[in-house]
Design a protein around this motif. Structure first.
Motif, PDB file in Angstrom:
ATOM      1  N   SER A  77      24.877 -22.657  48.781  1.00 20.55           N
ATOM      2  CA  SER A  77      25.974 -23.010  47.883  1.00 20.55           C
ATOM      3  C   SER A  77      26.033 -24.492  47.535  1.00 20.55           C
ATOM      4  O   SER A  77      26.599 -24.859  46.517  1.00 20.55           O
ATOM      5  CB  SER A  77      27.318 -22.600  48.512  1.00 20.55           C
ATOM      6  OG  SER A  77      27.631 -23.468  49.591  1.00 20.55           O
TER       7      SER A  77
ATOM      8  N   LEU B   4      31.587 -18.448  49.372  1.00 24.93           N
ATOM      9  CA  LEU B   4      32.947 -17.910  49.425  1.00 24.93           C
ATOM     10  C   LEU B   4      32.918 -16.478  49.934  1.00 24.93           C
ATOM     11  O   LEU B   4      32.001 -15.716  49.645  1.00 24.93           O
ATOM     12  CB  LEU B   4      33.590 -17.975  48.033  1.00 24.93           C
ATOM     13  CG  LEU B   4      33.732 -19.398  47.503  1.00 24.93           C
ATOM     14  CD1 LEU B   4      34.339 -19.394  46.106  1.00 24.93           C
ATOM     15  CD2 LEU B   4      34.595 -20.242  48.434  1.00 24.93           C
ATOM     16  N   CYS B  89      42.787 -22.774  46.658  1.00 24.67           N
ATOM     17  CA  CYS B  89      42.224 -22.129  45.462  1.00 24.67           C
ATOM     18  C   CYS B  89      41.393 -20.883  45.794  1.00 24.67           C
ATOM     19  O   CYS B  89      40.819 -20.770  46.878  1.00 24.67           O
ATOM     20  CB  CYS B  89      41.336 -23.121  44.722  1.00 24.67           C
ATOM     21  SG  CYS B  89      42.225 -24.586  44.172  1.00 24.67           S
ATOM     22  N   GLU B  90      41.290 -20.001  44.795  1.00 25.38           N
ATOM     23  CA  GLU B  90      40.389 -18.856  44.906  1.00 25.38           C
ATOM     24  C   GLU B  90      38.940 -19.279  44.639  1.00 25.38           C
ATOM     25  O   GLU B  90      38.014 -18.615  45.078  1.00 25.38           O
ATOM     26  CB  GLU B  90      40.800 -17.766  43.904  1.00 25.38           C
ATOM     27  CG  GLU B  90      41.904 -16.861  44.390  1.00 25.38           C
ATOM     28  CD  GLU B  90      41.505 -16.059  45.631  1.00 25.38           C
ATOM     29  OE1 GLU B  90      41.857 -16.507  46.742  1.00 25.38           O
ATOM     30  OE2 GLU B  90      40.856 -15.008  45.490  1.00 25.38           O
ATOM     31  N   GLN B  91      38.765 -20.339  43.865  1.00 24.54           N
ATOM     32  CA  GLN B  91      37.420 -20.868  43.592  1.00 24.54           C
ATOM     33  C   GLN B  91      37.361 -22.310  44.097  1.00 24.54           C
ATOM     34  O   GLN B  91      37.272 -23.253  43.311  1.00 24.54           O
ATOM     35  CB  GLN B  91      37.111 -20.821  42.085  1.00 24.54           C
ATOM     36  CG  GLN B  91      37.158 -19.441  41.479  1.00 24.54           C
ATOM     37  CD  GLN B  91      36.096 -18.515  42.067  1.00 24.54           C
ATOM     38  OE1 GLN B  91      35.027 -18.951  42.478  1.00 24.54           O
ATOM     39  NE2 GLN B  91      36.405 -17.230  42.138  1.00 24.54           N
ATOM     40  N   THR B  96      32.396 -24.853  48.533  1.00 20.49           N
ATOM     41  CA  THR B  96      30.996 -24.558  48.190  1.00 20.49           C
ATOM     42  C   THR B  96      30.119 -25.808  48.189  1.00 20.49           C
ATOM     43  O   THR B  96      28.909 -25.701  48.408  1.00 20.49           O
ATOM     44  CB  THR B  96      30.890 -23.851  46.824  1.00 20.49           C
ATOM     45  OG1 THR B  96      31.622 -24.592  45.859  1.00 20.49           O
ATOM     46  CG2 THR B  96      31.455 -22.454  46.904  1.00 20.49           C
ATOM     47  N   TYR B 206      39.602 -23.433  38.950  1.00 19.56           N
ATOM     48  CA  TYR B 206      39.654 -23.338  40.407  1.00 19.56           C
ATOM     49  C   TYR B 206      40.561 -22.191  40.884  1.00 19.56           C
ATOM     50  O   TYR B 206      40.545 -21.845  42.051  1.00 19.56           O
ATOM     51  CB  TYR B 206      40.137 -24.663  41.017  1.00 19.56           C
ATOM     52  CG  TYR B 206      39.060 -25.733  41.058  1.00 19.56           C
ATOM     53  CD1 TYR B 206      38.440 -26.181  39.892  1.00 19.56           C
ATOM     54  CD2 TYR B 206      38.645 -26.291  42.259  1.00 19.56           C
ATOM     55  CE1 TYR B 206      37.459 -27.150  39.925  1.00 19.56           C
ATOM     56  CE2 TYR B 206      37.662 -27.266  42.303  1.00 19.56           C
ATOM     57  CZ  TYR B 206      37.074 -27.695  41.137  1.00 19.56           C
ATOM     58  OH  TYR B 206      36.098 -28.653  41.182  1.00 19.56           O
ATOM     59  N   GLU B 207      41.361 -21.642  39.982  1.00 20.68           N
ATOM     60  CA  GLU B 207      42.273 -20.529  40.305  1.00 20.68           C
ATOM     61  C   GLU B 207      43.124 -20.819  41.543  1.00 20.68           C
ATOM     62  O   GLU B 207      43.000 -20.129  42.566  1.00 20.68           O
ATOM     63  CB  GLU B 207      41.496 -19.221  40.488  1.00 20.68           C
ATOM     64  CG  GLU B 207      40.735 -18.794  39.254  1.00 20.68           C
ATOM     65  CD  GLU B 207      39.830 -17.597  39.519  1.00 20.68           C
ATOM     66  OE1 GLU B 207      40.137 -16.795  40.425  1.00 20.68           O
ATOM     67  OE2 GLU B 207      38.808 -17.482  38.820  1.00 20.68           O
TER      68      GLU B 207
END
Lengths: 314, 251
Positions: A77, B4, B89-91, B96, B206-207
């Motif tokens: 990632s 994730l 955030c979800e993203q 990452t 980024y949700e």
């Protein structure tokens, strides 16, 4: 963004080292470089020395450098992890190439050289993608960043190669032409990056950061604290932006105009002590110019966190 | 692992809903957060030169104040106090980009955390966060961030009513709400639906889990004519002594 010298030195020194390493790997198999093992040893020592010095400098940026080996684990990632893996992996073909070129010659040097060149390019690309993958910084999150990093790496490598050849009295028309062409390519890429930064619209504003745009224009009334904090020191750096015009002039002159003129001079005067001196001066000017360029790359980058501290757009 | 996690069906998504209408900007959330977390999961929240001329330190909550509608003049603009903390955030690009696996997002409740034993302090996660949620602890050499008080919300030694983040617990105007935003029937989800809760910088993708509730609309006050009137040219309704004084002074 705060221009940490450890990172500036890392990206510019390792970039030049990988550029030189790639050119050695590409050109040696064709017999274009002097056959003397002393030249090969000096050239490889310079290339790998710059790479190692750069990588060591990047460790100085870490809060816990003794754990740096952990950074090789998340290549799935993270571009920073990929960069680390690629940097370490490049030493394998580079080692084979070095031994084959210096002592054996023949096909092994050819294959290992080309793999080394490809791996060096991949490593520089990964370095650039560390920055180009950061969406909060629009000056970085664009394709001009990998283009500029790759072109500047090639340029500094070609200028070093020309200087090395000049020092041993073997500078030739092709090496000066290569230096000249790579300077032109890197200059075009950097101007493209600057033009992109000047013309692309800001994605985020104080209105989108606070979500209060439906009421009207938004301005900061009160900051959370009366004193500086990590976010402002790291992400809100302003000194470089104030001197941006002068630093761009220095970059244009030292990184591009002077090396181009000096390489052209070396080409015109032909092989000899004078052309060697000119090629050496071209490399020295580029070293200064690339450091100024890298300083600006950080100092002019504007992070979206500044929107919470009074910036209108980022 | 900094990739994730796959969201399991039925997994909760814990976060905060912050009401910009009722926040009075008292900084109690920032102080309570500092107090709890200085001894919590991410401890210490190092301060340097705390009583000197250049105090600095790690905070998970920072409270800004903005004026919105600056172009409207007079009484048209709104002052809004704006607490800022990790949005879980979800993203989360902060996860990452992490090269070591120190940063991670929990599959079961979506909380973004840092394993301080793996962190090398490269600061890249703080660059990758658009919201300024991550702060570097220069004393320990690792990155620190809001844990959503993971050591309170799942803490069975606390009374059930106290199993909320410290910032929510302390807020004197109940401007901060904690709950499961994946569950449409939760109190926080209903609040978001009713009040038009929104994401910060949605354009970056980024949700964020945390939502902000906008200030409630209020009637626009007309400019008060007692303030704006140009009295030198007015015919004032004056009587008696004032009328006489006005005439004398006008000569």
């Amino acid at each position: 963004m705060h221009p940490a010298f450890s990172i500036i030195f890392f990206t510019s020194a390792a970039g030049a080292g990988y550029g030189l390493l790639a050119l050695l790997g590409l050109l040696a198999p064709f017999g274009l470089l002097p056959a003397s093992p002393l030249f090969g040893l000096a050239a490889l020592a310079l290339a790998l020395g710059l790479v190692v010095a750069g990588l060591l400098s990047s460790l100085a940026h870490l809060g816990r450098p003794e754990r740096a080996w952990r950074a090789l684990s998340q290549w799935r990632s993270s571009w920073l992890s990929r960069e680390g893996v690629a940097a370490v992996a490049t030493f394998l073909p580079a080692g084979v190439f070095a031994i084959a070129w210096l002592f054996l010659g023949g096909g092994v040097a050819g294959v290992a050289g080309w793999i080394t060149a490809a791996m060096a390019a991949v490593t520089v690309y990964c370095t650039a993608m560390i920055y180009a993958s950061l969406k909060p910084i629009r000056q970085w999150a664009n394709p001009w960043v990998p283009r500029t990093y790759l072109a500047l790496s090639l340029m500094t490598g070609a200028l070093l190669l020309n200087a090395l050849l000049g020092v041993v009295g073997q500078a030739s028309a092709w090496s000066s032409l290569l230096a000249l062409a790579s300077v032109a390519l890197a200059w075009a890429a950097k101007e493209g990056h600057w033009r992109h930064c000047a013309t692309a619209r800001a994605v985020s504003t104080a209105e989108t950061a606070t979500g209060l745009g439906h009421i009207g224009r938004v301005r900061l009334l009160d900051a959370p604290h009366s004193e500086d904090n990590y976010l402002l020191k790291e992400m809100g750096f302003r000194v470089g932006r104030r001197h941006a015009v002068r630093l761009r002039l220095i970059t244009r002159l030292a990184a591009f105009a002077l090396p181009a003129a000096l390489s052209l001079g070396a080409l015109v005067v032909g092989p000899g002590a004078l052309s060697g001196t000119l090629a050496l001066l071209a490399a020295a000017a580029a070293a200064l110019g690339v450091i100024a360029e890298r300083w600006l790359f950080f100092a002019e980058a504007k992070h979206t966190v500044t929107l919470f501290y009074g910036a209108g757009e980022a | 692992m900094t990739s994730l996690p796959n969201r399991e069906p039925g997994a909760s998504r814990l976060g905060l809903v912050i009401d910009l209408d009722t926040c009075v900007g008292c900084h109690a959330c920032a102080v309570a957060c500092k107090q709890w977390n200085d001894g919590g999961h991410m401890a210490p929240l190092t301060d340097t030169d705390a009583y000197g001329s250049g105090p600095d330190g790690v905070w998970f909550n920072r409270i800004h104040s903005f004026e919105a509608g600056t172009e409207q003049g007079g009484c048209g603009s709104r002052t809004t106090n704006f607490p800022r903390s990790c949005l879980h955030c979800e993203q989360p690009a902060c996860v990452t980009v992490c090269p070591t696996g120190a940063s991670y997002k929990r599959a079961e409740d979506g909380i973004v955390l840092v394993n301080e034993d793996l962190c090398i302090g490269c600061k890249l996660c703080s660059w990758a966060c658009p919201y300024g949620a991550r702060e570097f602890d220069q004393d320990v050499g690792v990155m620190k961030k809001c844990t959503l008080c993971i050591d309170r919300i799942h803490n069975e030694t606390l009374a059930e009513s106290e199993r909320v983040p410290a910032c929510v617990m302390v807020c004197p105007t109940s401007a901060r709400h904690f709950g499961d935003l994946a569950d449409p029937s939760s109190a926080v989800s209903k609040l978001v639906a009713e009040r038009g809760g929104y994401d910060l910088m949605p354009e970056l993708g980024y949700e964020p889990t945390n939502k902000y509730l906008p200030p409630r609309p209020r009637p626009a006050l007309a400019l008060d004519e007692r303030v704006t009137r140009d009295s030198a040219n007015d015919d004032l309704p004056l009587h008696g002594l004032l009328k006489w004084a006005d005439r004398i002074l006008a000569r």
